[in-house]
Design a protein around this motif. Structure first.
Motif, PDB file in Angstrom:
ATOM      1  N   TRP A 245       0.820  -1.209   0.000  1.00  5.75           N
ATOM      2  CA  TRP A 245       0.000   0.000   0.000  1.00  5.75           C
ATOM      3  C   TRP A 245       0.860   1.268   0.000  1.00  5.75           C
ATOM      4  CZ3 TRP A 245      -0.956   4.375   2.801  1.00  5.75           C
ATOM      5  CH2 TRP A 245      -2.169   5.025   2.561  1.00  5.75           C
ATOM      6  N   GLN A 246       1.886   1.302   0.860  1.00  2.00           N
ATOM      7  CA  GLN A 246       2.749   2.482   0.920  1.00  2.00           C
ATOM      8  C   GLN A 246       3.481   2.685  -0.398  1.00  2.00           C
ATOM      9  OE1 GLN A 246       2.645   4.681   3.103  1.00  2.00           O
ATOM     10  NE2 GLN A 246       2.549   3.939   5.206  1.00  2.00           N
ATOM     11  N   LEU A 248       2.476   1.770  -3.260  1.00  3.54           N
ATOM     12  CA  LEU A 248       1.488   2.163  -4.260  1.00  3.54           C
ATOM     13  C   LEU A 248       1.242   3.667  -4.210  1.00  3.54           C
ATOM     14  CD1 LEU A 248      -0.514   1.287  -6.435  1.00  3.54           C
ATOM     15  CD2 LEU A 248      -2.189   0.847  -4.623  1.00  3.54           C
ATOM     16  N   ARG A 249       1.041   4.219  -3.025  1.00  8.23           N
ATOM     17  CA  ARG A 249       0.758   5.659  -2.936  1.00  8.23           C
ATOM     18  C   ARG A 249       1.961   6.494  -3.379  1.00  8.23           C
ATOM     19  NH1 ARG A 249       3.369   8.646   0.818  1.00  8.23           N
ATOM     20  NH2 ARG A 249       4.332   7.498   2.526  1.00  8.23           N
ATOM     21  N   ARG A 273      -7.838  -0.124  -3.580  1.00  8.16           N
ATOM     22  CA  ARG A 273      -6.802  -0.397  -2.578  1.00  8.16           C
ATOM     23  C   ARG A 273      -6.461   0.857  -1.792  1.00  8.16           C
ATOM     24  NH1 ARG A 273      -1.527  -2.940  -4.437  1.00  8.16           N
ATOM     25  NH2 ARG A 273      -1.360  -3.232  -2.193  1.00  8.16           N
ATOM     26  N   LEU A 274      -6.313   1.986  -2.479  1.00 12.35           N
ATOM     27  CA  LEU A 274      -5.892   3.213  -1.803  1.00 12.35           C
ATOM     28  C   LEU A 274      -6.962   3.755  -0.866  1.00 12.35           C
ATOM     29  CD1 LEU A 274      -4.066   5.194  -4.631  1.00 12.35           C
ATOM     30  CD2 LEU A 274      -3.037   4.088  -2.648  1.00 12.35           C
ATOM     31  N   ALA A 278      -3.599   1.611   4.853  1.00 14.78           N
ATOM     32  CA  ALA A 278      -2.940   0.493   5.518  1.00 14.78           C
ATOM     33  C   ALA A 278      -2.782   0.789   7.005  1.00 14.78           C
ATOM     34  CB  ALA A 278      -1.575   0.246   4.886  1.00 14.78           C
TER      35      ALA A 278
END
Length: 511
Positions: A245-246, A248-249, A273-274, A278
């Protein structure tokens, strides 16, 4: 007019006298050793700040640690890592304890060094000589070895992403004994020694095969290993659904440049997902992503980031009574919140974090009043129902110039306002209202407000590590540092009378 200094009221003379100068050269109150260390571990990242270079922050952090009992140092390291999600300072204190209290260093290592990145930072600090040693030594070497032995293959692969030192360097230092043929083959592959190809972990074997033929399915290895090779849009789209997740952002613009969002289903998958942050995601990290996205990132993905930002602050508590939040919007607050790093400075400034705290308090406390200040209070109208990002951007766009921390308190006193809680979010570098003798102007104005509102409380949120405050010495005043969710919880507990000292929160931490 009579001389105000000679004929000051008896009450004013009872206010605590200043005992330090802040970075701007004005009178201030120095934190005690434990409070100073608490501030440093909650806000410090060992990088250059607006007022001081990284080297000075390092010297002050170690001096503060030496002035504290090792047990408090241990608790501060764990608190900063777990509650504040900090990295550099917890690693520094864990390394320092190998000298100050080797027995205590063992449990702290286990709670602080929880990722490969933390492991590399810990080893780097130990070998630098800054904490008093230039090599690992017997016990730290054993701790590092145990980390390697207990780590899963997934953890080891994640740890193998990064340098200075690399995981390969660490393996060469400590010479871990492989528990089985698979681990032996991995170590050999990692450090460039002969290894049994048949015993290689399946993930690494798949990666080696993919390097020979990139038309094969993407292997299950850290995405950074794959991005060193040319990838097509479809492969980038697959990575978008696999990376953490991290990651991805952080990589939204890269995905846009690579054409990943043109692949059917990728935009929807990334947005979904975003939208759910997380565990441990900090609000300011989402603000980083929002401020950084380029035009190629789909609006649906940007909207998901705003949804995640709102969700990340859903736990901001409701505080009863008349609440006033005062974000500092002066010139020094334009600096990066985690300091200047060559080629890696965050786009989020101190003023952005102050504005985010104010906007979050306003969202859950619709009756709250927001008084941004620089040289004086800056007029800025906010809608408590507006999106957090909108209010934060509006606040961050006003101000500039010098700093007068006492300005919002003076405004409240002129109005005769009824107040239960005042929250000031600043770097505490007030200088426009500097006094030559006695208490700071902030304490003088707070004393006037307190006499009109006997139950009122003041919280000063410090978001950069400078070691002084403008308000101190009273049970109804709390100085707290940092910009994680833990700050909101601390404010709520203090407002409810459950704690009167930020240091108490750290002392509650179990080692």
């Amino acid at each position: 007019m009579a001389n105000r200094g000679l004929f000051a009221s008896a009450v004013a003379r009872l206010l605590p006298r200043t005992d330090a100068l802040n970075r701007a050269g004005a009178a201030a109150y120095a934190y005690g050793p434990e409070a100073k260390l608490a501030q440093l571990v909650s806000t410090g990242t060992l990088a250059d700040s607006f007022y001081a270079p990284a080297e000075q922050h390092l010297v002050e952090a170690l001096a503060a640690a030496r002035a504290c009992d090792p047990m408090f140092v241990a608790k501060a390291a764990i608190y900063a890592r777990r509650a504040g999600a900090m990295k550099d300072m917890p690693a520094l204190l864990a390394a320092y304890l190998t000298i100050a209290d080797p027995d205590l260093a063992v449990p702290v290592f286990g709670q602080v060094v929880d990722t490969g990145r933390m492991l590399r930072s810990y080893v780097q600090i130990l070998r630098s000589g800054q904490v008093g040693r230039t090599s690992l030594g017997t016990r730290p070497k054993r701790l590092v070895t145990q980390w390697l032995e207990r780590a899963s293959m997934r953890d080891l692969m994640a740890a193998a992403t990064g340098n200075d030192p690399s995981l390969a360097d660490i393996v060469r230092m400590v010479h871990p004994k492989p528990a089985d043929a698979t681990r032996r083959a991995f170590y050999g592959w990692l450090i460039g020694k002969p290894y049994d190809l048949a015993a290689l972990p399946v993930e690494i074997a798949a990666f080696e095969a993919w390097k020979r033929d990139t038309t094969l399915p993407l292997p299950p290895v850290p995405f950074q290993w794959l991005t060193a090779f040319p990838l097509c849009a479809e492969q980038w789209g697959e990575l978008a659904t696999r990376m953490g997740w991290q990651a991805l952002r952080i990589n939204l613009n890269t995905l846009a440049r690579s054409g990943a969002f043109g692949v059917p289903g990728v935009t929807e998958a990334v947005a979904a997902r975003l939208a759910v942050p997380a565990p441990g995601a900090l609000p300011y990290q989402l603000l980083v992503a929002l401020r950084s996205v380029g035009g190629g990132v789909p609006l649906a993905v940007q909207a998901a980031l705003e949804t995640a930002l709102e969700a990340s602050l859903a736990s901001v508590p409701v505080v009863p009574g008349n609440v006033v939040v005062c974000p500092d919007v002066s010139g020094s607050m334009q600096s990066p919140v985690t300091g200047y790093r060559k080629g890696a400075s965050t786009t989020v400034r101190c003023v952005d974090v102050a504005a985010l705290v104010a906007s979050a308090m306003l969202r859950t406390n619709g009756h709250a009043r927001v008084l941004p200040f620089a040289v004086d209070v800056v007029n800025c109208t906010l809608d408590p129902h507006a999106r957090l990002a909108v209010n934060a951007a509006r606040l961050a766009a006003v101000g500039g110039g010098g700093t007068t921390v006492s300005a919002p308190l003076a405004r409240l006193n002129r109005e005769g306002a009824k107040v239960d809680l005042v929250v000031i979010v600043s770097d505490n570098e007030s200088w426009v209202d500097a006094t030559r003798h006695g208490a700071t102007e902030t304490m003088r104005e707070w004393d006037r407000l307190k006499r009109r509102n006997p139950a009122a409380r003041l919280v000063c949120v410090d978001i950069q590590p400078h070691g002084t405050t403008q308000a101190a010495g009273r049970p109804e005043i709390l100085n707290v540092g940092g910009f994680s969710d833990a700050v909101f919880d601390t404010i709520a507990r203090f407002a409810a009378g459950q704690t009167r000292d930020w240091v108490e929160r750290i002392n509650e931490t179990e080692v």
